[in-house]
Scaffold this motif. Structure first.
Motif, short mmCIF file in Angstrom:
data_model
loop_
_atom_site.label_atom_id
_atom_site.label_comp_id
_atom_site.label_asym_id
_atom_site.label_seq_id
_atom_site.Cartn_x
_atom_site.Cartn_y
_atom_site.Cartn_z
N PHE A 172 2.57 -2.66 4.01
CA PHE A 172 1.61 -3.65 3.53
C PHE A 172 0.42 -3.70 4.48
O PHE A 172 0.59 -3.67 5.71
N LEU A 173 -0.77 -3.78 3.91
CA LEU A 173 -1.95 -4.13 4.70
C LEU A 173 -2.16 -5.62 4.56
O LEU A 173 -2.24 -6.14 3.43
N VAL A 174 -2.24 -6.33 5.67
CA VAL A 174 -2.36 -7.79 5.62
C VAL A 174 -3.67 -8.23 6.27
O VAL A 174 -4.17 -7.60 7.19
N TYR A 175 -4.19 -9.35 5.75
CA TYR A 175 -5.50 -9.85 6.15
C TYR A 175 -5.34 -11.09 7.04
O TYR A 175 -4.23 -11.48 7.40
N SER A 176 -6.44 -11.72 7.35
CA SER A 176 -6.39 -12.85 8.28
C SER A 176 -5.54 -14.01 7.75
O SER A 176 -4.93 -14.74 8.54
N ASN A 177 -5.46 -14.17 6.43
CA ASN A 177 -4.63 -15.25 5.88
C ASN A 177 -3.15 -15.05 6.20
O ASN A 177 -2.38 -16.02 6.27
N PHE A 178 -2.75 -13.80 6.36
CA PHE A 178 -1.36 -13.53 6.75
C PHE A 178 -1.07 -14.16 8.11
O PHE A 178 0.01 -14.73 8.33
N ASP A 179 -2.02 -14.08 9.02
CA ASP A 179 -1.84 -14.69 10.34
C ASP A 179 -1.83 -16.22 10.25
O ASP A 179 -1.16 -16.88 11.04
N SER A 180 -2.54 -16.77 9.27
CA SER A 180 -2.47 -18.21 9.05
C SER A 180 -1.08 -18.62 8.57
O SER A 180 -0.57 -19.68 8.94
N ILE A 181 -0.46 -17.77 7.75
CA ILE A 181 0.92 -18.04 7.33
C ILE A 181 1.85 -17.97 8.53
O ILE A 181 2.76 -18.80 8.69
N LEU A 182 1.62 -17.01 9.41
CA LEU A 182 2.45 -16.88 10.61
C LEU A 182 2.29 -18.08 11.54
O LEU A 182 3.21 -18.39 12.32
N VAL A 234 0.83 -1.20 0.00
CA VAL A 234 0.00 0.00 0.00
C VAL A 234 0.87 1.26 0.00
O VAL A 234 2.07 1.22 0.27
N SER A 235 0.22 2.35 -0.30
CA SER A 235 0.85 3.67 -0.28
C SER A 235 0.28 4.47 0.89
O SER A 235 -0.94 4.61 1.02
N ILE A 236 1.17 4.95 1.75
CA ILE A 236 0.77 5.70 2.94
C ILE A 236 1.05 7.18 2.72
O ILE A 236 2.17 7.56 2.35
N PRO A 237 0.07 8.08 2.91
CA PRO A 237 0.32 9.52 2.76
C PRO A 237 1.44 9.99 3.68
O PRO A 237 1.62 9.46 4.78
N SER A 238 2.18 10.98 3.25
CA SER A 238 3.33 11.45 4.03
C SER A 238 2.92 12.01 5.39
O SER A 238 3.67 11.92 6.36
N ASN A 239 1.74 12.59 5.49
CA ASN A 239 1.27 13.17 6.75
C ASN A 239 0.25 12.27 7.45
O ASN A 239 -0.58 12.75 8.22
N PHE A 240 0.32 10.98 7.19
CA PHE A 240 -0.71 10.05 7.66
C PHE A 240 -0.75 9.95 9.18
O PHE A 240 0.29 9.80 9.85
N THR A 241 -1.96 10.00 9.71
CA THR A 241 -2.24 9.60 11.10
C THR A 241 -3.63 8.99 11.12
O THR A 241 -4.49 9.32 10.30
#
Length: 327
Positions: A297-307, A236-243
């Motif tokens: 990166f934005l990760v979803y529940s499958n990422f936790d299954s990989i972990l 993903v792309s995060i804005p420079s002033n992101f909060t």
């Protein structure tokens, strides 16, 4: 003071000679006592002797356990090594070659074909490198050593149970120095919980039967909560002033803040190509493997299954990246 110095130096030297040598109990004595536990587990003398009758502590196993290399690769270096162009090409060919069985396994367990192939490729380079250590001997060495003896003692008992059930012979039970086995690199406990006998021939053969390897991988992931209606995540792309809620992206990543995709979108997060995020109604969390100045990166529940398979973010991201080349 000199006497205490000499005694202390002698103790240190004893450890450096070989950790097992510092044990008050000989390996033979330890093995005799372990046989009693094995019998209580239902392990026959025949299997015990076939697996451990000629076992000796393996110095190389202790050396590898004591001196595991410090992880120094950057994320980009790791990704380039694990998700190489050559591996991508082979993975694509294997997807085509094994499409029939992959389709069946995927349908039964709800795991996309590309992920099954990816785990196979990352773990053993598509079954080419299984490890050359005798698993019972390696586990016996680690169980006797004392540093993590309780854990490896249980794994050794599990390995003997696998032999007792007839899934593999002792001579052919090969794997890594730490006991990970077969083309899916399962520890014995994982084998007993997740290995699948796809053809129903009485053997769960993750060493030589590709169908069992694929089914075992898919079953493991399904039991770890895998969903086939979504992928692992995305860059993903995060804005420079992101909060968001007064926190920076790095703070949200460190806190493992897990919120709906819509909330990330409303905070200004975009896909890597600057397009809008998907509108799917599920949660995601931020991963920043190289810190604030690296990729996000934005990760979803499958990422936790990989972990659940391997607790490394680098590993899980590599699985995701290689699988994406197979979409």
């Amino acid at each position: 003071m000199t006497r205490f110095f000499i005694v202390g130096l002698a103790s240190i030297c004893l450890l450096f000679v070989h950790p097992a040598f510092a044990q008050s109990q000989s390996f033979e004595q330890w093995l005799a006592e372990f046989r009693i536990d094995a019998k209580a587990r239902g392990i026959s003398d025949k299997i015990f002797d076939e697996a451990l009758g000629d076992a000796k502590p393996i110095p190389r196993v202790i050396e590898l356990d004591r001196n595991q290399p410090e992880f120094k690769m950057t994320f980009d270096e790791y990704l380039g090594k694990v998700v190489s162009k050559a591996r991508q090409r082979i993975a694509a060919k294997k997807m085509i070659e094994h499409d029939d069985i992959l389709t069946k396994v995927s349908k039964k367990y709800g795991v996309q074909k590309r992920f099954i192939i990816t785990f196979w490729g990352v773990e053993t380079s598509f079954g080419r490198y299984l490890g050359s250590f005798n698993v019972p001997h390696s586990l016996a060495t680690l169980a006797y050593d004392g540093r993590r003896s309780a854990y490896f003692r249980k794994e050794l008992l599990n390995a003997l149970q696998i032999l007792e059930e007839g899934h593999i012979t002792a001579a052919n039970m090969k794997g890594s120095w730490a006991g990970a086995m077969g083309q899916s690199q399962f520890m014995p406990s994982s084998f007993l919980s997740y290995a699948v006998d796809w053809h129903g021939d009485g053997q769960r053969d993750i060493w030589a039967t590709t169908e069992d390897v694929f089914a075992s991988t898919a079953y493991y992931l399904s039991q770890a909560g895998w969903r086939d209606d979504r992928t692992w995540g995305r860059k993903v792309s995060i804005p420079s002033n992101f909060t968001m809620n007064g926190k920076t992206a790095k703070q949200l990543a460190d806190a493992k803040t897990n919120v709906k995709l819509a909330k990330w979108s409303s905070a200004g997060v975009l896909a890597a190509d600057e397009s809008a995020l998907p509108t799917a109604d599920f949660k995601a969390r931020l991963i920043m493997p190289s810190g604030s100045d690296g990729p996000a990166f934005l990760v979803y529940s499958n990422f936790d299954s990989i972990l659940a398979w391997n607790r490394s973010n680098y590993y899980a991201l590599a699985i995701g990246h290689l699988s994406d080349t197979l979409r």
